[in-house]
Write an enzyme that holds these catalytic residues in place. Structure first.
Site, PDB file in Angstrom:
ATOM      1  CE  LYS A  97      -3.101   2.674   2.928  1.00 22.97           C
ATOM      2  NZ  LYS A  97      -3.589   2.834   4.317  1.00 22.97           N
ATOM      3  N   GLY A 158      -7.407   8.923  10.747  1.00 27.68           N
ATOM      4  CA  GLY A 158      -7.613   8.979  12.192  1.00 27.68           C
ATOM      5  C   GLY A 158      -8.634   9.988  12.656  1.00 27.68           C
ATOM      6  CB  ALA A 184      -8.100   7.459   5.605  1.00 22.62           C
ATOM      7  N   GLY A 185     -10.615   7.683   7.671  1.00 24.32           N
ATOM      8  CA  GLY A 185     -11.724   8.549   8.054  1.00 24.32           C
ATOM      9  C   GLY A 185     -12.975   7.830   8.517  1.00 24.32           C
ATOM     10  CG  ASN A 206      -5.625   0.972  12.900  1.00 26.50           C
ATOM     11  OD1 ASN A 206      -5.501  -0.207  13.200  1.00 26.50           O
ATOM     12  ND2 ASN A 206      -5.041   1.945  13.586  1.00 26.50           N
ATOM     13  CB  THR A 207      -8.414   5.405  14.234  1.00 25.41           C
ATOM     14  OG1 THR A 207      -7.125   5.672  13.686  1.00 25.41           O
ATOM     15  CG2 THR A 207      -8.590   6.221  15.505  1.00 25.41           C
TER      16      THR A 207
END
Length: 255
Positions: A97, A158, A184-185, A206-207
């Site tokens: 990635k 994040g 993301a987001g 992830n976050t």
């Protein structure tokens, strides 16, 4: 009918991809991955302690998972290429990635450097997954360069902001003949479900899981949301109307 995703010649059954950072206790990672049911896990190579691989976070990732090393920390295409080669040399396969980020406040990707790294690594036989700001023209160049999929961001990394770039992602899904993985987001299961309802091939987050007070339960919630969103997309969403439409015929009233 089996609904699988083929990426780089690999059959992927679960369209929820997860990261491996930010956990307060990395020993929980196997339980989280089991709850998420995910096949693909991204890892930041810069977090791997090369001298203590056996005790680093990567030792908690089951060997049956498809690793997607990322080039987190790269600021140029050349740095990303160097990290990709290092990952391959360490035995982490040929998936990579691409993350090339110069902006230190919002951590937005540099699409041009990302394209350059994609071109170089595809030529070397990597299955390349470029993380990018959503942009149709640049997405087409990524496709021409041979990317395996493209990964437009929904909101800054994040931030848990959701699909702030929804319309741009929708256009990419409509016009690019390549899997679109929203990355993301995504902060809530409803965000993930919405991305899948749009027709995203998968989502990566992830976050939202790692920072939850109960990562295992949250992983399970995201798995359900991704599955529901995908099933809704495959089934076909009902058309929206501005005016009301009755659910039953407006005849035969009682008198």
């Amino acid at each position: 009918m089996k609904d699988t995703l083929i990426l780089g010649g690999v059959e992927i059954e679960t369209r929820l991809f997860t990261g491996s950072g930010k956990y307060h206790d990395e020993a929980i990672i196997p339980e989280v991955l089991a709850a998420a049911g995910c096949d693909v896990v991204t890892v930041a190579l810069r977090r791997v302690d090369l001298k203590k691989k056996e005790t680093s976070f990567i030792s908690h990732i089951p060997q049956n998972k498809q690793l997607m090393p990322n080039t987190s920390g790269a600021r140029t295409a050349e740095e990303a290429v160097r990290i990709a080669r290092l990952a391959q040399a360490m035995g982490y396969g040929n998936w990579i990635k691409i993350e090339v980020i110069r902006d230190s406040k919002y951590l937005l990707p540099d699409n041009l450097e990302t394209l350059r790294a994609t071109e170089l690594l595809v030529e070397e036989g990597f299955a390349v997954f470029p993380y990018m700001s959503p942009d149709l023209a640049m997405g087409r160049r990524m496709v021409d360069a041979g990317a395996t999929a493209v990964m437009p961001l929904g909101a800054p990394i994040g931030s848990n902001g959701g699909l702030r770039t929804e319309e741009l992602i929708r256009i990419m899904i409509e016009l690019l003949d390549i899997p679109i993985i929203v990355d993301a987001g995504i902060g809530r299961p409803s965000h993930a479900a919405a991305a899948m309802e749009m027709g995203a091939a998968a989502v990566l987050l992830n976050t939202a899981i790692a920072a939850s007070p109960d990562p295992v339960a949250m992983a399970r919630a995201f798995a359900d949301a991704v599955s529901a969103g995908r099933r809704a997309y495959v089934a076909g969403l009902a058309q929206e109307h501005h005016e009301a439409t009755a659910s039953s015929p407006l005849t035969g009233f009682l008198h």
